[in-house]
Design a protein around this motif. Sequence first.
Motif, PDB file in Angstrom:
ATOM      1  N   ASP A 141       0.885  -1.363  -0.072  1.00 55.36           N
ATOM      2  CA  ASP A 141      -0.056   0.112   0.047  1.00 55.36           C
ATOM      3  C   ASP A 141       0.844   1.182  -0.058  1.00 55.36           C
ATOM      4  O   ASP A 141       0.429   2.138   0.641  1.00 55.36           O
ATOM      5  CB  ASP A 141      -1.059  -0.072   1.298  1.00 55.36           C
ATOM      6  CG  ASP A 141      -0.255   0.088   2.574  1.00 55.36           C
ATOM      7  OD1 ASP A 141       1.033  -0.412   2.548  1.00 55.36           O
ATOM      8  OD2 ASP A 141      -0.730   0.151   3.773  1.00 55.36           O
ATOM      9  N   LEU A 142       1.873   1.131  -0.804  1.00 54.25           N
ATOM     10  CA  LEU A 142       2.882   2.414  -0.746  1.00 54.25           C
ATOM     11  C   LEU A 142       2.168   3.539  -1.240  1.00 54.25           C
ATOM     12  O   LEU A 142       2.425   4.875  -0.961  1.00 54.25           O
ATOM     13  CB  LEU A 142       4.042   2.042  -1.799  1.00 54.25           C
ATOM     14  CG  LEU A 142       5.216   1.138  -1.270  1.00 54.25           C
ATOM     15  CD1 LEU A 142       6.218   0.649  -2.490  1.00 54.25           C
ATOM     16  CD2 LEU A 142       5.794   1.551  -0.047  1.00 54.25           C
ATOM     17  N   ASP A 143       1.227   3.485  -2.264  1.00 52.46           N
ATOM     18  CA  ASP A 143       0.345   4.750  -2.694  1.00 52.46           C
ATOM     19  C   ASP A 143      -0.938   4.945  -1.940  1.00 52.46           C
ATOM     20  O   ASP A 143      -1.622   5.776  -2.269  1.00 52.46           O
ATOM     21  CB  ASP A 143       0.106   4.551  -4.209  1.00 52.46           C
ATOM     22  CG  ASP A 143      -0.628   3.211  -4.627  1.00 52.46           C
ATOM     23  OD1 ASP A 143      -1.098   2.338  -3.575  1.00 52.46           O
ATOM     24  OD2 ASP A 143      -1.278   3.274  -5.611  1.00 52.46           O
ATOM     25  N   GLY A 144      -1.207   4.223  -1.118  1.00 52.98           N
ATOM     26  CA  GLY A 144      -2.442   4.285  -0.062  1.00 52.98           C
ATOM     27  C   GLY A 144      -3.272   3.310  -0.262  1.00 52.98           C
ATOM     28  O   GLY A 144      -4.361   3.002   0.388  1.00 52.98           O
ATOM     29  N   LEU A 145      -2.931   2.573  -1.422  1.00 55.64           N
ATOM     30  CA  LEU A 145      -4.119   1.547  -1.679  1.00 55.64           C
ATOM     31  C   LEU A 145      -3.248   0.155  -1.699  1.00 55.64           C
ATOM     32  O   LEU A 145      -2.125   0.374  -2.342  1.00 55.64           O
ATOM     33  CB  LEU A 145      -4.673   1.901  -2.967  1.00 55.64           C
ATOM     34  CG  LEU A 145      -5.846   2.865  -3.000  1.00 55.64           C
ATOM     35  CD1 LEU A 145      -6.530   3.098  -4.412  1.00 55.64           C
ATOM     36  CD2 LEU A 145      -6.956   2.597  -1.941  1.00 55.64           C
ATOM     37  N   ARG A 165      -8.367   1.183  -8.879  1.00 56.10           N
ATOM     38  CA  ARG A 165      -8.888   2.079  -8.201  1.00 56.10           C
ATOM     39  C   ARG A 165      -9.231   1.960  -6.675  1.00 56.10           C
ATOM     40  O   ARG A 165      -9.102   2.839  -5.826  1.00 56.10           O
ATOM     41  CB  ARG A 165     -10.290   2.245  -8.758  1.00 56.10           C
ATOM     42  CG  ARG A 165     -11.179   3.595  -8.340  1.00 56.10           C
ATOM     43  CD  ARG A 165     -12.469   3.649  -8.943  1.00 56.10           C
ATOM     44  NE  ARG A 165     -13.241   4.835  -8.568  1.00 56.10           N
ATOM     45  CZ  ARG A 165     -14.520   5.100  -8.882  1.00 56.10           C
ATOM     46  NH1 ARG A 165     -14.959   4.346  -9.850  1.00 56.10           N
ATOM     47  NH2 ARG A 165     -15.075   6.241  -8.249  1.00 56.10           N
ATOM     48  N   PHE A 166      -9.420   0.607  -6.280  1.00 50.61           N
ATOM     49  CA  PHE A 166      -9.627   0.279  -4.904  1.00 50.61           C
ATOM     50  C   PHE A 166      -8.721  -0.377  -4.270  1.00 50.61           C
ATOM     51  O   PHE A 166      -7.987  -0.111  -3.230  1.00 50.61           O
ATOM     52  CB  PHE A 166     -11.143  -0.135  -4.888  1.00 50.61           C
ATOM     53  CG  PHE A 166     -12.234   0.589  -5.372  1.00 50.61           C
ATOM     54  CD1 PHE A 166     -12.643   1.821  -4.416  1.00 50.61           C
ATOM     55  CD2 PHE A 166     -12.919   0.340  -6.542  1.00 50.61           C
ATOM     56  CE1 PHE A 166     -13.546   2.720  -4.731  1.00 50.61           C
ATOM     57  CE2 PHE A 166     -13.880   1.086  -6.836  1.00 50.61           C
ATOM     58  CZ  PHE A 166     -14.316   2.375  -6.122  1.00 50.61           C
ATOM     59  N   SER A 167      -8.475  -1.578  -4.987  1.00 50.94           N
ATOM     60  CA  SER A 167      -7.336  -2.477  -4.361  1.00 50.94           C
ATOM     61  C   SER A 167      -7.180  -3.853  -4.985  1.00 50.94           C
ATOM     62  O   SER A 167      -7.742  -4.083  -6.035  1.00 50.94           O
ATOM     63  CB  SER A 167      -7.511  -2.975  -3.002  1.00 50.94           C
ATOM     64  OG  SER A 167      -8.515  -3.905  -2.764  1.00 50.94           O
ATOM     65  N   ALA A 168      -5.912  -4.223  -5.112  1.00 54.86           N
ATOM     66  CA  ALA A 168      -5.694  -5.323  -5.961  1.00 54.86           C
ATOM     67  C   ALA A 168      -4.950  -6.622  -4.873  1.00 54.86           C
ATOM     68  O   ALA A 168      -4.511  -6.105  -3.759  1.00 54.86           O
ATOM     69  CB  ALA A 168      -4.431  -5.396  -6.923  1.00 54.86           C
ATOM     70  N   ALA A 169      -5.325  -7.621  -5.118  1.00 56.38           N
ATOM     71  CA  ALA A 169      -4.711  -8.922  -4.150  1.00 56.38           C
ATOM     72  C   ALA A 169      -4.414 -10.227  -4.737  1.00 56.38           C
ATOM     73  O   ALA A 169      -4.759 -10.473  -6.003  1.00 56.38           O
ATOM     74  CB  ALA A 169      -5.801  -9.288  -3.058  1.00 56.38           C
ATOM     75  N   GLU A 170      -3.767 -10.847  -4.089  1.00 58.55           N
ATOM     76  CA  GLU A 170      -3.258 -12.303  -4.345  1.00 58.55           C
ATOM     77  C   GLU A 170      -2.789 -12.550  -5.975  1.00 58.55           C
ATOM     78  O   GLU A 170      -3.328 -13.143  -6.581  1.00 58.55           O
ATOM     79  CB  GLU A 170      -4.565 -13.250  -4.520  1.00 58.55           C
ATOM     80  CG  GLU A 170      -5.234 -13.265  -3.180  1.00 58.55           C
ATOM     81  CD  GLU A 170      -4.184 -13.865  -1.985  1.00 58.55           C
ATOM     82  OE1 GLU A 170      -3.262 -14.624  -2.322  1.00 58.55           O
ATOM     83  OE2 GLU A 170      -4.402 -13.691  -0.837  1.00 58.55           O
ATOM     84  N   ARG A 209       6.225   6.957  -0.612  1.00 64.37           N
ATOM     85  CA  ARG A 209       5.138   6.351   0.009  1.00 64.37           C
ATOM     86  C   ARG A 209       3.990   7.358   0.354  1.00 64.37           C
ATOM     87  O   ARG A 209       4.456   8.565   0.378  1.00 64.37           O
ATOM     88  CB  ARG A 209       5.374   5.805   1.189  1.00 64.37           C
ATOM     89  CG  ARG A 209       5.846   6.227   2.499  1.00 64.37           C
ATOM     90  CD  ARG A 209       6.335   5.405   3.482  1.00 64.37           C
ATOM     91  NE  ARG A 209       6.986   6.125   4.828  1.00 64.37           N
ATOM     92  CZ  ARG A 209       6.267   6.908   5.593  1.00 64.37           C
ATOM     93  NH1 ARG A 209       4.960   6.916   5.603  1.00 64.37           N
ATOM     94  NH2 ARG A 209       6.997   7.429   6.561  1.00 64.37           N
ATOM     95  N   TYR A 210       2.825   6.870   0.388  1.00 60.79           N
ATOM     96  CA  TYR A 210       1.710   7.779   0.677  1.00 60.79           C
ATOM     97  C   TYR A 210       1.719   8.101   2.096  1.00 60.79           C
ATOM     98  O   TYR A 210       1.789   7.309   2.840  1.00 60.79           O
ATOM     99  CB  TYR A 210       0.286   7.181   0.331  1.00 60.79           C
ATOM    100  CG  TYR A 210      -1.045   7.817   0.882  1.00 60.79           C
ATOM    101  CD1 TYR A 210      -1.454   8.823   0.023  1.00 60.79           C
ATOM    102  CD2 TYR A 210      -1.658   7.515   1.836  1.00 60.79           C
ATOM    103  CE1 TYR A 210      -2.556   9.469   0.267  1.00 60.79           C
ATOM    104  CE2 TYR A 210      -2.658   8.019   2.130  1.00 60.79           C
ATOM    105  CZ  TYR A 210      -3.357   9.096   1.460  1.00 60.79           C
ATOM    106  OH  TYR A 210      -4.372   9.693   1.635  1.00 60.79           O
ATOM    107  N   VAL A 211       1.266   9.375   2.477  1.00 57.84           N
ATOM    108  CA  VAL A 211       1.340  10.033   3.823  1.00 57.84           C
ATOM    109  C   VAL A 211      -0.128  10.499   4.230  1.00 57.84           C
ATOM    110  O   VAL A 211      -0.796  11.195   3.639  1.00 57.84           O
ATOM    111  CB  VAL A 211       2.226  11.129   3.990  1.00 57.84           C
ATOM    112  CG1 VAL A 211       1.921  11.421   5.396  1.00 57.84           C
ATOM    113  CG2 VAL A 211       3.567  10.838   3.686  1.00 57.84           C
ATOM    114  N   ASN A 212      -0.502   9.526   5.074  1.00 52.61           N
ATOM    115  CA  ASN A 212      -2.071   9.862   5.609  1.00 52.61           C
ATOM    116  C   ASN A 212      -2.019  10.807   6.690  1.00 52.61           C
ATOM    117  O   ASN A 212      -1.558  10.746   7.590  1.00 52.61           O
ATOM    118  CB  ASN A 212      -2.666   8.547   5.963  1.00 52.61           C
ATOM    119  CG  ASN A 212      -4.189   8.766   6.551  1.00 52.61           C
ATOM    120  OD1 ASN A 212      -4.576   9.375   6.922  1.00 52.61           O
ATOM    121  ND2 ASN A 212      -4.833   7.846   6.174  1.00 52.61           N
ATOM    122  N   GLU A 213      -2.712  12.206   6.179  1.00 52.90           N
ATOM    123  CA  GLU A 213      -2.423  13.280   6.931  1.00 52.90           C
ATOM    124  C   GLU A 213      -3.287  13.007   8.369  1.00 52.90           C
ATOM    125  O   GLU A 213      -2.967  13.736   9.350  1.00 52.90           O
ATOM    126  CB  GLU A 213      -2.969  14.436   6.147  1.00 52.90           C
ATOM    127  CG  GLU A 213      -1.986  14.908   5.169  1.00 52.90           C
ATOM    128  CD  GLU A 213      -2.504  16.219   4.330  1.00 52.90           C
ATOM    129  OE1 GLU A 213      -3.533  16.711   4.750  1.00 52.90           O
ATOM    130  OE2 GLU A 213      -2.072  16.552   3.250  1.00 52.90           O
TER     131      GLU A 213
END
Length: 283
Positions: A141-145, A165-170, A209-213
């Motif tokens: 989740d380096l870019d937040g997703l 857009r939302f997420s990827a897995a496996e 990496r994405y920073v969550n404020e």
Amino acid sequence: MIFSEIVPDPRWEHRSWSIVRRYDAEKNRFENLTRGTRYLNPAPSAGRDSILAAEYPVEGGSAVVVLGRDGRLIDRMPVPDGGQVTGVAQLGGDLYCSVITTEGMCIYRHDGSWERIAGPTPKMIRNLQSDGDSLLIFVSDLDGLSNIYAMEPRKGDLWQVVNTRFSAAEPSLDADGTLLFGEYDHGGYQPVELPLKDIRWKKYSFDNRYVNEVADRNAEQKEKYVEPRTMQNRFAKILKKCGLSYRKFHTTRHTFATRCIERGMDVKTLSEILGHASVSTTM
């Protein structure tokens, strides 16, 4: 197909153990390869002549183990600094693993001894795979997703392979170089096939990496205590505003755990985050 199952101890959670199993699709037959061990996250080696897995001893720490096709133990390599292995892959003659450490997530290489080649990063690294040649494939989740990344460990190059857009897995790679993964949308996870040659690779860095404020702001308030009833009252107001019936604030913990499993997080990692003494509690 190789997978593991957890067998809970009827009395002591820390004594729960696992079974590594193999499923033969052609014969529609299951076979138990181990019993009474604590091996999880098994995967076939690059040559498919052995099985790689993570071991979680009762006394703590973890190790990468190499098993024969019949389940017998061939080699055992404890991970340094008491880290927790979350995934194992083989590339060339070297073993790689994603590890939770006190400093963050890391990727280690073993070619006679352990060497840290990536991290530490506060972002997660899971579903570690290899193309058997030169690339490691994993979800982060380096870019937040949760998206899919590829790393060339000998050069240290990192690319974002999939940007959903939302997420990827496996993620997994088939023999002809097609990337298979699950893409999350409003209908749940949908299977996707993408030839690697058709993907637009984006150069990336673990430092980028994405920073969550909001999360950072909350972290800065860690010395300021909040009355539990204040949080409960705020939560009740949010539920009312959303038109939802009353729920205890503790249910958000269960929701978090459920969503993590739905998005592909391995049980051992989630167990560590939740602070459970054993993965059987999480299950």
